[in-house]
Design an enzyme around this catalytic site. Structure first.
Site, PDB file in Angstrom:
ATOM      1  N   LYS A 172      18.750  -0.092   0.904  1.00 20.65           N
ATOM      2  CA  LYS A 172      18.426   0.373  -0.442  1.00 20.65           C
ATOM      3  C   LYS A 172      17.079   1.086  -0.386  1.00 20.65           C
ATOM      4  CE  LYS A 172      16.002  -1.161  -4.006  1.00 20.65           C
ATOM      5  NZ  LYS A 172      15.620   0.119  -4.595  1.00 20.65           N
ATOM      6  N   GLY A 225       6.816  -3.084   0.636  1.00 14.75           N
ATOM      7  CA  GLY A 225       6.520  -2.736  -0.749  1.00 14.75           C
ATOM      8  C   GLY A 225       5.373  -3.576  -1.278  1.00 14.75           C
ATOM      9  N   SER A 226       5.400  -3.835  -2.577  1.00 16.20           N
ATOM     10  CA  SER A 226       4.253  -4.515  -3.190  1.00 16.20           C
ATOM     11  C   SER A 226       4.269  -6.012  -2.913  1.00 16.20           C
ATOM     12  CB  SER A 226       4.262  -4.278  -4.696  1.00 16.20           C
ATOM     13  OG  SER A 226       5.330  -5.004  -5.272  1.00 16.20           O
ATOM     14  N   GLY A 230       7.472  -8.464  -2.931  1.00 16.01           N
ATOM     15  CA  GLY A 230       7.690  -9.089  -1.623  1.00 16.01           C
ATOM     16  C   GLY A 230       7.768 -10.604  -1.724  1.00 16.01           C
ATOM     17  N   GLU A 247       6.423  -6.611   4.548  1.00 14.38           N
ATOM     18  CA  GLU A 247       5.204  -5.828   4.750  1.00 14.38           C
ATOM     19  C   GLU A 247       4.724  -5.428   3.367  1.00 14.38           C
ATOM     20  OE1 GLU A 247       3.257  -5.359   7.083  1.00 14.38           O
ATOM     21  OE2 GLU A 247       4.498  -6.126   8.715  1.00 14.38           O
ATOM     22  N   CYS A 281      -0.170   1.788   2.577  1.00 11.00           N
ATOM     23  CA  CYS A 281      -0.668   0.410   2.576  1.00 11.00           C
ATOM     24  C   CYS A 281      -1.788   0.257   3.603  1.00 11.00           C
ATOM     25  CB  CYS A 281       0.458  -0.583   2.812  1.00 11.00           C
ATOM     26  SG  CYS A 281       1.344  -0.287   4.318  1.00 11.00           S
ATOM     27  N   GLN A 328       2.336   5.573 -11.430  1.00  9.56           N
ATOM     28  CA  GLN A 328       1.291   5.404 -10.422  1.00  9.56           C
ATOM     29  C   GLN A 328       0.002   6.101 -10.858  1.00  9.56           C
ATOM     30  OE1 GLN A 328       1.369   3.474  -7.512  1.00  9.56           O
ATOM     31  NE2 GLN A 328      -0.817   3.956  -7.569  1.00  9.56           N
ATOM     32  N   GLU A 379      -5.192  -3.822  -4.803  1.00  9.89           N
ATOM     33  CA  GLU A 379      -4.736  -2.558  -4.220  1.00  9.89           C
ATOM     34  C   GLU A 379      -4.444  -1.542  -5.333  1.00  9.89           C
ATOM     35  OE1 GLU A 379      -0.839  -2.470  -2.198  1.00  9.89           O
ATOM     36  OE2 GLU A 379      -1.873  -1.414  -0.591  1.00  9.89           O
TER      37      GLU A 379
HETATM   38  C1  UN1 Z   1       0.647   4.635   8.649  1.00 12.75           C
HETATM   39  O1  UN1 Z   1      -0.449   4.404   8.178  1.00 12.75           O
HETATM   40  O2  UN1 Z   1       0.826   5.477   9.524  1.00 12.75           O
HETATM   41  O3  UN1 Z   1       3.641   1.533   3.515  1.00 12.75           O
HETATM   42  C2  UN1 Z   1       1.875   3.893   8.260  1.00 12.75           C
HETATM   43  C3  UN1 Z   1       2.743   1.861   4.303  1.00 12.75           C
HETATM   44  C4  UN1 Z   1       2.861   1.369   5.701  1.00 12.75           C
HETATM   45  C5  UN1 Z   1       2.993   2.447   6.689  1.00 12.75           C
HETATM   46  C6  UN1 Z   1       1.707   3.072   7.041  1.00 12.75           C
HETATM   47  N1  UN1 Z   1       3.973   0.458   5.810  1.00 12.75           N
HETATM   48  O4  UN1 Z   1       1.832   2.564   3.939  1.00 12.75           O
END
Ligand code: UN1
Length: 480
Positions: A172, A225-226, A230, A247, A281, A328, A379
């Site tokens: 998804k 995601g967030s 998560g 992540e 992220c 955003q 964040e």
């Molecule tokens: C990067 O900095 O090259 O969602 C990758 C994100 C990370 C990927 C960053 N999972 O920003």
């Protein structure tokens, strides 16, 4: 206008409804109408993946290599065109988008090779005559839930290992940017993936994501995601006995010491904080600067920031594309306002008019901040960086670690002593020395600590920890 369907059991299937994908650089440019799956369709995709697992899990490493290698080649051959599509739907600049597509292609090439390198171990048993064999097996049906900020690289770094290790997939993509993933799935289908091995269900998290995380037929979920989403996904996966990998966010520190090369430090901070519109992220959102270099650093940052061109992602010469959407943009502006209310001084951070209707925001640098301020704790996910002035290295390190996150961290210094100490003592999954906190290689582990990540690392050969299960077999020759 084009209609883009879901892909289930080897067939393109219309959704229960459709949603519009709009270019954030130009709201009059509609990329297409994308199918929205309902829970029923999602369940059909999961069942198809379950049926396909029986065969794909027994496929040879050569079959998996051939499929992934072909996918990698097709992506790389279409880099310019797919990069354009990605820049149009997500808003990162064309060079950044083409770079991301290239990364996706390389990821498939890497995992094609990994399919041949699964291997195993044979260990002498402590018991006479017995042998122990440790092997890895595919896990089953993997549900993938991916974010809007890397519309092809993140799907690639989840799909490629899932397939390389013999699993089947239901993905998804983010509702906001489904086009790049749609193209990726078409490439995988055209490269000859058997029906049901890869399934695409586009739509909302509350419907499609929910169906994925609650289905007993899904064995594992990988999510980027967030933090709030998560954690909710993790709780549901745990309740239904699934393996999961999360992540999530970051509040990544970049330390700049007195002995840093000023040009190197400013480049690393401009790149880490503002490129890709700060929507990573791994973005450097807290710049922690020692007092001896502080004034020179701030002046140099402002000079560089004035020279950054914010504009249409497809225009040559644009350094920073638009914010991804209105929601955003409002969040970015809300955090800039909060930073001001709490005593910060804001340079930049203004809405900009361009020739088209789009979500353009100039990069913002917030000075006069303290670690306790919300701008240093939460964040933002936009082109907004705050600066914290510190006395020395020791204070810099303790401020860097004063966060609930731990994804990426950086230090700019010419000192071996400080860079070595920082590498060992900063609480982060990834550490960069004299380089931006964002922008990672595709063949080494990616992931964080503390509130940023949960579960095994992604990418590189470490990805197998999540996408396989270990079996320990005890073998005795029997009566002799
Ligand atoms: C990067 O900095 O090259 O969602 C990758 C994100 C990370 C990927 C960053 N999972 O920003």
């Amino acid at each position: 206008m084009s209609q883009f369907a879901n892909y289930i059991d080897g067939q393109w299937v219309e959704g229960a409804s459709a949603s519009r994908n709009v270019n954030p650089s130009n709201l009059d440019d509609i990329i297409g109408e994308f199918a929205q799956a309902d829970a029923d369709q999602t369940q059909r995709a999961i069942s198809a993946a379950r049926r396909a697992f029986a065969q794909w899990s027994m496929s040879t490493p050569q079959q998996r290599f051939d499929l992934l290698d072909q996918v990698g080649s097709s992506i790389l051959a279409r880099k310019a065109e797919l990069g354009r599509l990605l820049a149009r739907e997500e808003g990162k600049t064309l060079p950044e988008a083409i770079g991301e597509v290239g990364r996706a292609g390389q990821i498939f090439k890497f995992f094609a090779g990994e399919a041949l390198r699964i291997g195993g171990e044979t260990v002498p048993s402590v018991r006479p005559g017995m042998t122990v064999e440790v092997t890895r097996e595919p896990l089953g049906v993997i549900g993938l839930i991916t974010p809007w900020n890397f519309p092809i690289a993140i799907p690639a770094w989840k799909i490629a290992p899932a397939l390389a290790y013999g699993n089947t997939v239901v993905i998804k993509p983010a509702d906001l940017v489904p086009a790049s993933t749609w193209e990726l799935v078409r490439i995988i289908a055209e490269a000859g993936a058997p029906a049901g091995v890869i399934n695409l269900v586009m739509g909302r998290g509350a419907v499609v994501g929910e169906a994925l995380v609650s289905s007993p037929d899904v064995d594992a979920v990988s999510f980027t995601g967030s933090v709030s989403t998560g954690r909710a996904i993790g709780a549901k996966c745990f309740a239904s006995g699934k393996k999961f990998q999360l992540e999530m966010g970051g509040k990544n520190p970049m330390v700049v010491l007195d002995d840093a090369d000023l040009d190197v430090a400013v480049e690393a901070c401009i790149n880490g904080a503002f490129y890709s519109t700060g929507q990573r992220c791994t973005a450097s959102s807290r710049l922690i600067v020692t007092e001896g270099i502080y004034d020179r650093f701030i002046d140099a940052m402002k000079v560089r920031m004035r020279a950054l061109k914010v504009g249409d992602a497809l225009d040559a010469g644009t350094h920073i594309g638009p914010v991804v959407d209105d929601k955003q943009l409002q969040q970015d502006e809300r955090y800039i306002a909060i930073a001001r209310e709490e005593g910060g001084t804001v340079f930049g951070g203004e809405r900009i008019e361009r020739g088209t209707r789009g979500y353009f925001l100039s990069p913002a640098l917030v000075t006069d901040t303290t670690p306790a301020m919300r701008i240093n704790r939460e964040e933002v996910f936009g082109p907004v960086a705050s600066v914290i002035k510190v006395k020395d290295y020791n204070e810099a390190l303790s401020v860097a670690n004063d966060t609930e996150f731990g994804l990426s961290a950086g230090i700019c210094t010419t000192s071996l002593k400080y860079s070595s100490h920082f590498r060992r003592h900063v609480q982060a999954g990834m550490v960069m020395v004299n380089a931006a906190t964002a922008g990672v290689d595709y063949h080494v582990p990616f992931g964080g600590r503390k509130g940023s990540s949960y579960g095994p690392r992604e990418q590189g050969s470490y990805a197998r920890e999540f996408y396989t299960v270990v079996k320990t077999a005890y073998v005795s020759p029997g009566a002799v």
